[in-house]
Design a protein around this motif. Structure first.
Motif, mmCIF file in Angstrom:
data_model
loop_
_atom_site.group_PDB
_atom_site.id
_atom_site.type_symbol
_atom_site.label_atom_id
_atom_site.label_comp_id
_atom_site.label_asym_id
_atom_site.label_seq_id
_atom_site.Cartn_x
_atom_site.Cartn_y
_atom_site.Cartn_z
ATOM 1 N N ASN A 274 3.839 -2.190 0.805
ATOM 2 C CA ASN A 274 3.057 -2.409 -0.188
ATOM 3 C C ASN A 274 2.521 -3.495 -0.490
ATOM 4 O O ASN A 274 1.947 -3.750 -1.708
ATOM 5 C CB ASN A 274 4.404 -2.195 -1.345
ATOM 6 N N THR A 275 2.071 -4.373 0.363
ATOM 7 C CA THR A 275 1.285 -5.643 0.098
ATOM 8 C C THR A 275 -0.042 -5.758 1.151
ATOM 9 O O THR A 275 0.258 -5.159 2.456
ATOM 10 C CB THR A 275 2.005 -7.044 0.406
ATOM 11 N N ALA A 276 -1.056 -6.505 0.811
ATOM 12 C CA ALA A 276 -2.187 -6.340 1.764
ATOM 13 C C ALA A 276 -1.903 -7.055 3.008
ATOM 14 O O ALA A 276 -2.083 -6.666 4.115
ATOM 15 C CB ALA A 276 -3.150 -7.179 1.192
ATOM 16 N N VAL A 277 -1.099 -8.317 3.073
ATOM 17 C CA VAL A 277 -0.507 -8.823 4.369
ATOM 18 C C VAL A 277 0.277 -8.013 4.935
ATOM 19 O O VAL A 277 -0.042 -8.075 6.404
ATOM 20 C CB VAL A 277 0.200 -10.252 3.926
ATOM 21 N N GLU A 278 1.261 -7.091 4.586
ATOM 22 C CA GLU A 278 1.835 -6.288 5.415
ATOM 23 C C GLU A 278 1.023 -5.246 5.980
ATOM 24 O O GLU A 278 1.243 -4.751 7.143
ATOM 25 C CB GLU A 278 3.211 -5.781 4.494
ATOM 26 N N LYS A 279 0.048 -4.618 5.174
ATOM 27 C CA LYS A 279 -0.615 -3.755 5.767
ATOM 28 C C LYS A 279 -1.589 -4.282 6.898
ATOM 29 O O LYS A 279 -1.589 -3.425 7.848
ATOM 30 C CB LYS A 279 -1.532 -3.101 4.530
ATOM 31 N N GLN A 280 -2.178 -5.416 6.786
ATOM 32 C CA GLN A 280 -2.736 -5.978 7.973
ATOM 33 C C GLN A 280 -2.114 -5.947 8.978
ATOM 34 O O GLN A 280 -2.439 -5.548 10.440
ATOM 35 C CB GLN A 280 -3.391 -7.234 7.554
ATOM 36 N N TYR A 281 -0.828 -6.583 8.977
ATOM 37 C CA TYR A 281 0.292 -6.659 10.129
ATOM 38 C C TYR A 281 0.411 -5.275 10.898
ATOM 39 O O TYR A 281 0.492 -5.330 12.109
ATOM 40 C CB TYR A 281 1.742 -7.242 9.505
ATOM 41 N N TYR A 290 1.736 3.940 8.592
ATOM 42 C CA TYR A 290 2.633 3.118 7.327
ATOM 43 C C TYR A 290 2.341 4.066 6.363
ATOM 44 O O TYR A 290 1.303 4.835 5.786
ATOM 45 C CB TYR A 290 2.431 1.755 7.111
ATOM 46 N N ILE A 291 3.301 4.332 5.466
ATOM 47 C CA ILE A 291 3.527 4.697 4.110
ATOM 48 C C ILE A 291 3.244 3.635 2.842
ATOM 49 O O ILE A 291 4.007 2.650 2.950
ATOM 50 C CB ILE A 291 4.697 5.720 3.888
ATOM 51 N N THR A 292 2.864 3.969 1.932
ATOM 52 C CA THR A 292 2.561 2.891 0.763
ATOM 53 C C THR A 292 2.414 3.564 -0.456
ATOM 54 O O THR A 292 1.844 4.771 -0.707
ATOM 55 C CB THR A 292 1.221 2.166 0.995
ATOM 56 N N ASP A 293 2.958 2.960 -1.368
ATOM 57 C CA ASP A 293 2.830 3.353 -2.761
ATOM 58 C C ASP A 293 1.705 3.154 -3.613
ATOM 59 O O ASP A 293 1.090 3.781 -4.443
ATOM 60 C CB ASP A 293 4.110 2.761 -3.741
ATOM 61 N N SER A 294 0.547 2.371 -2.888
ATOM 62 C CA SER A 294 -0.702 2.100 -3.703
ATOM 63 C C SER A 294 -1.733 1.935 -2.486
ATOM 64 O O SER A 294 -1.457 1.138 -1.515
ATOM 65 C CB SER A 294 -0.754 1.060 -4.473
ATOM 66 N N LEU A 295 -2.764 2.528 -2.490
ATOM 67 C CA LEU A 295 -3.930 2.322 -1.635
ATOM 68 C C LEU A 295 -4.896 1.381 -2.345
ATOM 69 O O LEU A 295 -6.010 1.017 -1.739
ATOM 70 C CB LEU A 295 -4.585 3.331 -1.171
ATOM 71 N N LEU A 296 -4.680 0.752 -3.698
ATOM 72 C CA LEU A 296 -5.594 0.004 -4.464
ATOM 73 C C LEU A 296 -5.136 -1.420 -4.498
ATOM 74 O O LEU A 296 -5.929 -2.206 -4.595
ATOM 75 C CB LEU A 296 -5.782 0.681 -5.748
ATOM 76 N N GLU A 297 -3.811 -1.692 -4.640
ATOM 77 C CA GLU A 297 -3.338 -3.076 -4.788
ATOM 78 C C GLU A 297 -1.809 -3.274 -4.608
ATOM 79 O O GLU A 297 -1.228 -2.321 -4.200
ATOM 80 C CB GLU A 297 -3.547 -3.263 -6.378
ATOM 81 N N ASP A 298 -1.702 -4.465 -4.417
ATOM 82 C CA ASP A 298 -0.133 -4.984 -4.180
ATOM 83 C C ASP A 298 0.763 -4.371 -5.285
ATOM 84 O O ASP A 298 0.435 -4.474 -6.410
ATOM 85 C CB ASP A 298 0.092 -6.404 -3.999
ATOM 86 N N CYS A 299 1.909 -3.867 -4.881
ATOM 87 C CA CYS A 299 2.832 -3.614 -5.808
ATOM 88 C C CYS A 299 4.173 -3.753 -5.355
ATOM 89 O O CYS A 299 4.534 -4.276 -4.348
ATOM 90 C CB CYS A 299 2.702 -1.856 -6.021
ATOM 91 N N ASN A 300 5.169 -3.745 -6.221
ATOM 92 C CA ASN A 300 6.631 -3.835 -6.021
ATOM 93 C C ASN A 300 7.187 -3.144 -4.666
ATOM 94 O O ASN A 300 6.899 -2.177 -4.206
ATOM 95 C CB ASN A 300 7.440 -3.436 -7.307
ATOM 96 N N PRO A 301 8.223 -3.939 -4.359
ATOM 97 C CA PRO A 301 8.757 -3.476 -3.078
ATOM 98 C C PRO A 301 9.681 -2.365 -3.303
ATOM 99 O O PRO A 301 9.945 -1.953 -4.329
ATOM 100 C CB PRO A 301 9.778 -4.312 -2.466
ATOM 101 N N HIS A 302 9.507 -1.232 -2.079
ATOM 102 C CA HIS A 302 10.255 0.106 -2.320
ATOM 103 C C HIS A 302 11.192 0.093 -1.172
ATOM 104 O O HIS A 302 10.702 0.308 -0.219
ATOM 105 C CB HIS A 302 9.083 1.106 -2.532
#
Length: 303
Positions: A274-281, A290-302
Motif C-alpha cells: 500500500n505504499t509507493a516505496v513498497e510497490k517499487q520494491y 502484488y495486491i493493493t488497496d489503492s492505485l492512486l496513493e499511499d494508504c493504511n497497511p492492511h
C-alpha cells in the motif's frame, strides 16, 4: 513442477512421526503409503504453465520490466467502495491488471460480492448475510461507510454475475476469494487457476505482530499450530490443491522465497502492498505481482 526433495521430506517426516508415536514399523509404513495414495488419488493437478501465465501475467495492465500485474484488493477499497461495480470500474480506470473480489451468498442463495458475513461494516444496514435475502441486500447503500461515501452514494451490492460481466468487458483478471466450496470450482472447470492465501503466525498473532492471547499456554499452543499450518501449506496443501500461485503477506517475501516456489512452478503474489516505496520494491526488484488497496496513493497497511 513437484521437486523430488519435497516428496522425500514429506513422507520421511510422516514415517518418523508415526514410528515415534506407535513404535510400529508396520503401522508407520501403512499410514505413509496411505497418505501417498490419498495425495495421488485426490489432489488436483496444476493447470498448464502457459494457461497460468495467461492469468497471472496477462498482456494488459502489466507494469515494469518484469511484467508485474497490479491487482486491486476488493476492487481497490481505498479508491472506491470495496466489492462494488464502482470499484471495478475505478480499478480499470486507474490501470489495474485485475481485481480481487470476495464471493458470498445471500440467504436465498444468490452469489454476491462481499467480504464479510455481515453487512454492518460496509453498508447502511445491519445483520448477517445468512439472514438476508438478495432483495433486502439490494436496498442497501454499499458506499455508506466508505470515506468517499458522498461521491458514491447509492452504490449497490452487486451480484457475482454483474461483477464478472463488468470485468470481462473491461478485460480485468479476477482473483476470487472463495471462502466456501473452492473444490467445487475446480471440479466444474479444471482450467481455473488456483491459489492459496497464507499469512504466517496468523493463529498466534495479529497482523501487526501483537500476540492474540495473554495466556502463555494459549500463545505457545497456537504458535505450534502456526508452525504445523505453515509446514502444511508449503509441503502438502499446495500439492493437494494443485495451485499455480501462492498469495503471501508481503512481509514474508524474499528472493529466496520466490525462488523456492518458482522451482515448483508456482508464482508468488504479495499482499497487501500500500505504499509507493513498497510497490517499487515488489515491482522492480522482486518482480512479483502484488495486491493493493489503492492505485492512486499511499494508504493504511492492511494485514
Amino acid at each position: 513442477m513437484l521437486q523430488l526433495g519435497d516428496e522425500v521430506t514429506l513422507y520421511t517426516v510422516v514415517f518418523v512421526l508415526v514410528l515415534l508415536g506407535t513404535k510400529s514399523p508396520m503401522w508407520s509404513t501403512a499410514l505413509t503409503v496411505s497418505l501417498y495414495l490419498f495425495l495421488v488419488m485426490f489432489r488436483f493437478p496444476q493447470v498448464p504453465a502457459d494457461r497460468a501465465l495467461q492469468v497471472l501475467r496477462p498482456a494488459k495492465g502489466v507494469t515494469g520490466s518484469g511484467r508485474v500485474s497490479v491487482i486491486a484488493h476488493r476492487g481497490g477499497g481505498h479508491d472506491a467502495p470495496e466489492n462494488t461495480m464502482a470499484a471495478i470500474r475505478q480499478a480499470s480506470k486507474n490501470g489495474a491488471a485485475g481485481v480481487e473480489l470476495d464471493l458470498e451468498f445471500s440467504a436465498d442463495g444468490v452469489p454476491i460480492l462481499m467480504h464479510d458475513d455481515t453487512v454492518d461494516r460496509t453498508t447502511n444496514g445491519s445483520g448477517a448475510l445468512s439472514q438476508m435475502s438478495f432483495s433486502e441486500l439490494a436496498g442497501l447503500d454499499a458506499a455508506a461507510r466508505h470515506r468517499l461515501r458522498d461521491k458514491y452514494a447509492g452504490e449497490k451490492v452487486p451480484t457475482l454475475e454483474d461483477g464478472v460481466k463488468e470485468c470481462i468487458k473491461l478485460q480485468l483478471t479476477i482473483y476470487f476469494d472463495v471462502k466456501g466450496h473452492p473444490d467445487e470450482m475446480r471440479q466444474a472447470d479444471p482450467e481455473v487457476v488456483t491459489a492459496l492465501t497464507h499469512r504466517p503466525w496468523s493463529l498466534s498473532r495479529f497482523g501487526d505482530g501483537v500476540p492474540r492471547y495473554s495466556s502463555l499456554w494459549q500463545h505457545y499452543s497456537m504458535t505450534l499450530l502456526d508452525v504445523l499450518l505453515d509446514w502444511a501449506h508449503h509441503h502438502v496443501l499446495w500439492k493437494l490443491c494443485g495451485v499455480s500461485a501462492f498469495l503471501v503477506q508481503k512481509n514474508f517475501i524474499s528472493p529466496d522465497y520466490i525462488q523456492y516456489w518458482a522451482q515448483r512452478g508456482v508464482e508468488v503474489v504479495a499482499w497487501t502492498v500500500n505504499t509507493a516505496v513498497e510497490k517499487q520494491y515488489y515491482q522492480e526488484l522482486l518482480q512479483v505481482n502484488y495486491i493493493t488497496d489503492s492505485l492512486l496513493e499511499d494508504c493504511n497497511p492492511h494485514y
